[in-house]
Write an enzyme that holds these catalytic residues in place. Structure first.
Site, PDB file in Angstrom:
ATOM      1  N   SER A  12       0.819  -1.219   0.000  1.00  0.00           N
ATOM      2  CA  SER A  12       0.000   0.000   0.000  1.00  0.00           C
ATOM      3  C   SER A  12       0.851   1.267   0.000  1.00  0.00           C
ATOM      4  O   SER A  12       0.509   2.269   0.625  1.00  0.00           O
ATOM      5  CB  SER A  12      -0.933  -0.014   1.218  1.00  0.00           C
ATOM      6  OG  SER A  12      -0.186  -0.217   2.409  1.00  0.00           O
ATOM      7  N   ALA A  15       3.216   2.835  -5.236  1.00  0.00           N
ATOM      8  CA  ALA A  15       3.040   1.974  -6.416  1.00  0.00           C
ATOM      9  C   ALA A  15       1.732   1.200  -6.334  1.00  0.00           C
ATOM     10  O   ALA A  15       0.923   1.217  -7.279  1.00  0.00           O
ATOM     11  CB  ALA A  15       4.236   1.026  -6.541  1.00  0.00           C
ATOM     12  N   LYS A  34       1.164  -5.741   4.802  1.00  0.00           N
ATOM     13  CA  LYS A  34       1.541  -6.632   5.909  1.00  0.00           C
ATOM     14  C   LYS A  34       1.512  -5.979   7.279  1.00  0.00           C
ATOM     15  O   LYS A  34       1.547  -6.676   8.273  1.00  0.00           O
ATOM     16  CB  LYS A  34       2.865  -7.327   5.640  1.00  0.00           C
ATOM     17  CG  LYS A  34       4.110  -6.522   5.745  1.00  0.00           C
ATOM     18  CD  LYS A  34       5.319  -7.451   5.552  1.00  0.00           C
ATOM     19  CE  LYS A  34       6.576  -6.648   5.377  1.00  0.00           C
ATOM     20  NZ  LYS A  34       7.753  -7.483   5.156  1.00  0.00           N
ATOM     21  N   THR A  42       7.220   4.788   1.191  1.00  0.00           N
ATOM     22  CA  THR A  42       6.636   6.011   0.626  1.00  0.00           C
ATOM     23  C   THR A  42       6.384   7.058   1.700  1.00  0.00           C
ATOM     24  O   THR A  42       6.702   8.246   1.535  1.00  0.00           O
ATOM     25  CB  THR A  42       5.297   5.655  -0.075  1.00  0.00           C
ATOM     26  OG1 THR A  42       5.560   4.683  -1.088  1.00  0.00           O
ATOM     27  CG2 THR A  42       4.628   6.882  -0.676  1.00  0.00           C
ATOM     28  N   ALA A  45       9.351   9.299   2.577  1.00  0.00           N
ATOM     29  CA  ALA A  45      10.114  10.027   1.553  1.00  0.00           C
ATOM     30  C   ALA A  45      10.167  11.504   1.921  1.00  0.00           C
ATOM     31  O   ALA A  45       9.160  12.104   2.304  1.00  0.00           O
ATOM     32  CB  ALA A  45       9.482   9.833   0.178  1.00  0.00           C
ATOM     33  N   GLN A  46      11.340  12.060   1.797  1.00  0.00           N
ATOM     34  CA  GLN A  46      11.525  13.450   2.241  1.00  0.00           C
ATOM     35  C   GLN A  46      11.692  14.404   1.061  1.00  0.00           C
ATOM     36  O   GLN A  46      10.893  15.308   0.843  1.00  0.00           O
ATOM     37  CB  GLN A  46      12.776  13.539   3.125  1.00  0.00           C
ATOM     38  CG  GLN A  46      12.665  12.809   4.444  1.00  0.00           C
ATOM     39  CD  GLN A  46      13.899  13.019   5.322  1.00  0.00           C
ATOM     40  OE1 GLN A  46      14.875  13.633   4.925  1.00  0.00           O
ATOM     41  NE2 GLN A  46      13.839  12.501   6.538  1.00  0.00           N
ATOM     42  N   GLY A  47      12.786  14.184   0.287  1.00  0.00           N
ATOM     43  CA  GLY A  47      13.240  15.167  -0.701  1.00  0.00           C
ATOM     44  C   GLY A  47      12.182  15.593  -1.685  1.00  0.00           C
ATOM     45  O   GLY A  47      11.918  16.777  -1.878  1.00  0.00           O
ATOM     46  N   GLU A 113      18.706  18.566  -6.054  1.00  0.00           N
ATOM     47  CA  GLU A 113      19.352  17.409  -5.439  1.00  0.00           C
ATOM     48  C   GLU A 113      20.492  16.926  -6.330  1.00  0.00           C
ATOM     49  O   GLU A 113      20.615  17.349  -7.484  1.00  0.00           O
ATOM     50  CB  GLU A 113      18.339  16.282  -5.186  1.00  0.00           C
ATOM     51  CG  GLU A 113      17.364  16.630  -4.073  1.00  0.00           C
ATOM     52  CD  GLU A 113      16.364  15.531  -3.701  1.00  0.00           C
ATOM     53  OE1 GLU A 113      15.828  15.601  -2.598  1.00  0.00           O
ATOM     54  OE2 GLU A 113      16.110  14.624  -4.513  1.00  0.00           O
ATOM     55  N   HIS A 228      22.428   5.723   0.911  1.00  0.00           N
ATOM     56  CA  HIS A 228      22.272   7.178   1.020  1.00  0.00           C
ATOM     57  C   HIS A 228      23.402   7.685   1.903  1.00  0.00           C
ATOM     58  O   HIS A 228      23.649   7.122   2.966  1.00  0.00           O
ATOM     59  CB  HIS A 228      20.910   7.504   1.645  1.00  0.00           C
ATOM     60  CG  HIS A 228      20.499   8.926   1.416  1.00  0.00           C
ATOM     61  ND1 HIS A 228      21.189   9.991   1.956  1.00  0.00           N
ATOM     62  CD2 HIS A 228      19.471   9.467   0.706  1.00  0.00           C
ATOM     63  CE1 HIS A 228      20.595  11.118   1.587  1.00  0.00           C
ATOM     64  NE2 HIS A 228      19.558  10.830   0.815  1.00  0.00           N
ATOM     65  N   ARG A 276      24.832  10.192  -5.725  1.00  0.00           N
ATOM     66  CA  ARG A 276      24.927   9.538  -4.419  1.00  0.00           C
ATOM     67  C   ARG A 276      26.040   8.518  -4.275  1.00  0.00           C
ATOM     68  O   ARG A 276      26.618   8.362  -3.211  1.00  0.00           O
ATOM     69  CB  ARG A 276      23.619   8.800  -4.172  1.00  0.00           C
ATOM     70  CG  ARG A 276      22.799   9.501  -3.184  1.00  0.00           C
ATOM     71  CD  ARG A 276      21.471   8.858  -3.070  1.00  0.00           C
ATOM     72  NE  ARG A 276      20.530   9.945  -3.014  1.00  0.00           N
ATOM     73  CZ  ARG A 276      19.236   9.796  -2.953  1.00  0.00           C
ATOM     74  NH1 ARG A 276      18.708   8.592  -2.966  1.00  0.00           N
ATOM     75  NH2 ARG A 276      18.454  10.835  -2.881  1.00  0.00           N
ATOM     76  N   HIS A 337      19.600   2.254   1.311  1.00  0.00           N
ATOM     77  CA  HIS A 337      18.464   3.158   1.101  1.00  0.00           C
ATOM     78  C   HIS A 337      17.502   2.677   0.023  1.00  0.00           C
ATOM     79  O   HIS A 337      16.295   2.811   0.159  1.00  0.00           O
ATOM     80  CB  HIS A 337      19.035   4.526   0.719  1.00  0.00           C
ATOM     81  CG  HIS A 337      18.014   5.598   0.475  1.00  0.00           C
ATOM     82  ND1 HIS A 337      17.191   6.073   1.476  1.00  0.00           N
ATOM     83  CD2 HIS A 337      17.694   6.296  -0.650  1.00  0.00           C
ATOM     84  CE1 HIS A 337      16.406   7.017   0.973  1.00  0.00           C
ATOM     85  NE2 HIS A 337      16.673   7.164  -0.318  1.00  0.00           N
ATOM     86  N   ARG A 372      20.404   5.148  -9.080  1.00  0.00           N
ATOM     87  CA  ARG A 372      19.201   5.965  -9.211  1.00  0.00           C
ATOM     88  C   ARG A 372      19.500   7.418  -8.861  1.00  0.00           C
ATOM     89  O   ARG A 372      20.130   7.726  -7.868  1.00  0.00           O
ATOM     90  CB  ARG A 372      18.117   5.462  -8.263  1.00  0.00           C
ATOM     91  CG  ARG A 372      16.904   6.362  -8.215  1.00  0.00           C
ATOM     92  CD  ARG A 372      15.828   5.773  -7.352  1.00  0.00           C
ATOM     93  NE  ARG A 372      16.130   5.803  -5.956  1.00  0.00           N
ATOM     94  CZ  ARG A 372      15.869   6.824  -5.137  1.00  0.00           C
ATOM     95  NH1 ARG A 372      15.327   7.940  -5.613  1.00  0.00           N
ATOM     96  NH2 ARG A 372      16.144   6.742  -3.864  1.00  0.00           N
ATOM     97  N   LEU A 378      10.001   7.895  -6.645  1.00  0.00           N
ATOM     98  CA  LEU A 378       8.555   8.133  -6.553  1.00  0.00           C
ATOM     99  C   LEU A 378       7.987   8.336  -7.958  1.00  0.00           C
ATOM    100  O   LEU A 378       6.894   7.875  -8.287  1.00  0.00           O
ATOM    101  CB  LEU A 378       8.281   9.364  -5.675  1.00  0.00           C
ATOM    102  CG  LEU A 378       8.656   9.220  -4.191  1.00  0.00           C
ATOM    103  CD1 LEU A 378       8.540  10.569  -3.469  1.00  0.00           C
ATOM    104  CD2 LEU A 378       7.768   8.189  -3.494  1.00  0.00           C
TER     105      LEU A 378
END
Ligand code: FAD
Ligand code: SIN
Length: 511
Positions: A12, A15, A34, A42, A45-47, A113, A228, A276, A337, A372, A378
């Site tokens: 949930s 995605a 679960k 999700t 997530a900050q950035g 970023e 990260h 990164r 991360h 990535r 996201l």
């Protein structure tokens, strides 16, 4: 009668919720999750979410930055789809009520970023994921999507090369049962929990990838585990290391040694905003050089009011732990991360098994290649879950197979989580070598030999983590070069012969 739905979604997060809410026709849609609904990567997530909104930006620039970070193995067609669909779908989230940060004219405030040539990070201060999760859960409720909490999917039911649904542990009846579906979508997120230090919450044990692997699907690029660079040293919140967003460096944060020396300019012309992989390796190198347990991230030179307003979650959390980010540097270390690899899918989210889709972090669409780019995760989940839902809308009804056995072995899988974490952190971290990888493989194989066949439900996560560890190690051993996130001390160069995905399946490891 066996229990059957039209669409079954496992997970949930962004995605799973996107897929479930975008099925283009009336249907019976069930999400199994679960823990509680919002216990997802999700939610933390900050950035933000990368997308082209500025007049100074272009699709070409976002595509090129993504390809550069991925070092030669991104799938360009998938990158183009992701980037070009971004603005429409991000705008849709905003229109649904996601409180992204905007200026006085109502235009998105765009963050910066690492690895991005332009400001293109749409964000809700430093709690972007919380906002997305909140809005998508509301949308799921409006659409009549049923979300069943505390239900753990254990394995896929596969008959004649078709996925017919899942075996799951029903929290109410305390029994293993089968749920059939015309289409099943795995959206179970990443696998950061196979490492000792991770920004991921406890749900991130790679379940979907392990289930798909056991069912025989193709799995790609598992060696590319993203660390990260800036998780807070010593702060653990709910089983995860607390992240300091890359956006902090985007606003001017500087990495320093414990002696207060800035060091990133030695490692990249992009300095603190290098991709990164480069920043994480630089942090490890400086810690090794000086024999320290961490480095520092300093943002205290910016005005205190700005910091409190732009990064409220980071400010409050650090303060609770005795660190005032407006006055002092934050002690940070790299932490596991993000899984760039996962279940191999095409650009519609289809796996190599019929009726089975994989979405979000559990999938490998090919957009990330060997590294990535920040805030592309996201976006990838949003774009490809939308496409998968449109594709799945046309699927034909399933003929339920007869007499599917439930071969459960309740007591036979010992809990090996801690041992896996120790092995992976010691040998399969930011910097690797062949000898260490072989030692890791031998040790994990010995753990695996103690596990019996069958469906394990008491220690399902332990079994899944064992399989994830084996997949990461095997893929890393196949890549005798350094590329993106995969750095081999004994092969520091990038080898054009290896400019392709690493694809494995269960026959590569277990048979
Ligand atoms: P998740 O959101 O992790 O959801 C997985 C779901 O699957 C959960 O509901 C879980 O309970 C469920 N599940 C798992 N196994 C089972 C099972 N066996 N049975 C039933 N349910 C199961 N990316 C960005 O692009 N921008 C950012 O700013 C950013 N910041 C991040 C900050 C942090 C701290 C972290 C950890 C990640 C960040 N990422 C960011 C990465 C991004 O958040 C994730 O990759 C993305 O949210 C994954 O979404 P998902 O829907 O694939 O999985
Ligand atoms: C962060 O805010 O630094 C995380 C962004 C990401 O993982 O893309």
């Amino acid at each position: 009668m066996p229990r059957k739905v039209d669409f079954l979604v496992i997970g949930s997060g962004i995605a799973g919720l996107t897929f479930a809410t975008k099925i283009p026709r009336p249907a019976d849609i069930l999400i199994l999750t679960k823990k509680r609904k919002a216990d997802t990567n999700t939610n933390y997530a900050q950035g933000g979410i990368a997308s082209v909104f500025s007049n100074e930006d272009s699709f070409d620039s976002h595509i090129q930055d993504t390809l550069n970070a991925g070092v030669g193995i991104c799938h360009k067609d998938a990158v183009e789809i992701m980037v070009s669909n971004g603005p429409r779908l991000v705008q849709e989230l905003y229109d649904m009520g996601c409180r992204f940060s905007v200026d006085a004219q109502g235009k998105f405030l765009l963050g910066r970023e690492g690895g991005h040539a332009k400001r293109r990070i749409v964000h809700a201060k430093d709690y972007t994921g919380y906002e997305i999760e909140r809005v998508l859960l509301e949308r799921a409720k409006q659409r009549g999507v049923v979300i069943s909490e505390n239900e753990i999917a254990l394995d896929l039911v596969v008959d004649n090369d078709e996925c017919c649904g899942v075996y799951y542990f029903d929290a109410d009846t305390r029994r293993i049962d089968i749920l059939y579906a015309d289409a099943t979508a795995l959206a179970t997120g990443g696998a950061g929990q196979v490492y000792m230090h991770t920004t991921n919450p406890p749900i991130a044990t790679g379940d979907g990838i392990a289930m798909a692997f056991r069912a025989g699907t193709r799995i790609a690029n598992m060696e590319f585990v993203q660390f990260h660079p800036t998780a807070v040293f010593t702060i653990q919140v709910d089983g995860r290391s607390f992240l300091i967003s890359e956006a902090v460096r985007g606003e001017g944060g500087i990495l320093k040694t414990t002696e207060g020396e800035p060091f990133m300019d030695k490692y990249s012309t992009a300095g603190n905003l290098a991709p990164r992989d480069i920043v994480a390796r630089a942090c490890v190198a400086e810690m090794k050089r000086l024999g320290t347990t961490h480095v520092l991230l300093d943002i205290s030179h910016l005005p205190a009011d700005f910091l409190r307003n732009r990064f409220p979650t980071i400010y409050d959390t650090c303060l609770r732990w005795g660190i005032d980010i407006t006055r002092e540097p934050i002690p940070v270390v790299p932490a596991a991360h993000y899984a760039c690899g996962g279940i191999q899918v095409n650009t519609q989210g289809e796996t190599s098994i019929k009726r089975l889709y994989a979405l979000g972090e559990s999938a490998c669409t090919g957009v990330h290649g060997s590294n990535r780019l920040a805030s592309n995760s996201l976006l990838e989940a949003l774009v490809f879950a939308t496409r998968a839902a449109q594709h799945a809308g046309d699927i034909a009804g399933l003929a339920i197979p007869r007499d599917v056995p439930i071969n459960a072995t309740p007591d036979k899988c010992p809990d090996r989580k801690l041992m896996i974490k120790e092995i992976m952190s010691r040998y399969v971290g930011v910097i690797r070598n062949k000898q260490g990888l072989i030692a890791a493989r031998d040790q994990v194989r010995r753990l695996y030999a103690e596990i019996a066949d069958g469906i394990h439900y008491k220690n399902a996560e332990s079994l899944n983590m064992t399989h994830i560890a084996l997949m990461i190690i095997e893929s890393a051993l196949r890549r005798q070069e350094s590329r993106g996130l995969h750095y081999m001390e004994d092969h520091p160069g990038t080898d054009p012969e290896h400019a392709h995905d690493t694809v494995i399946d269960r026959t590569s490891i277990l048979e």
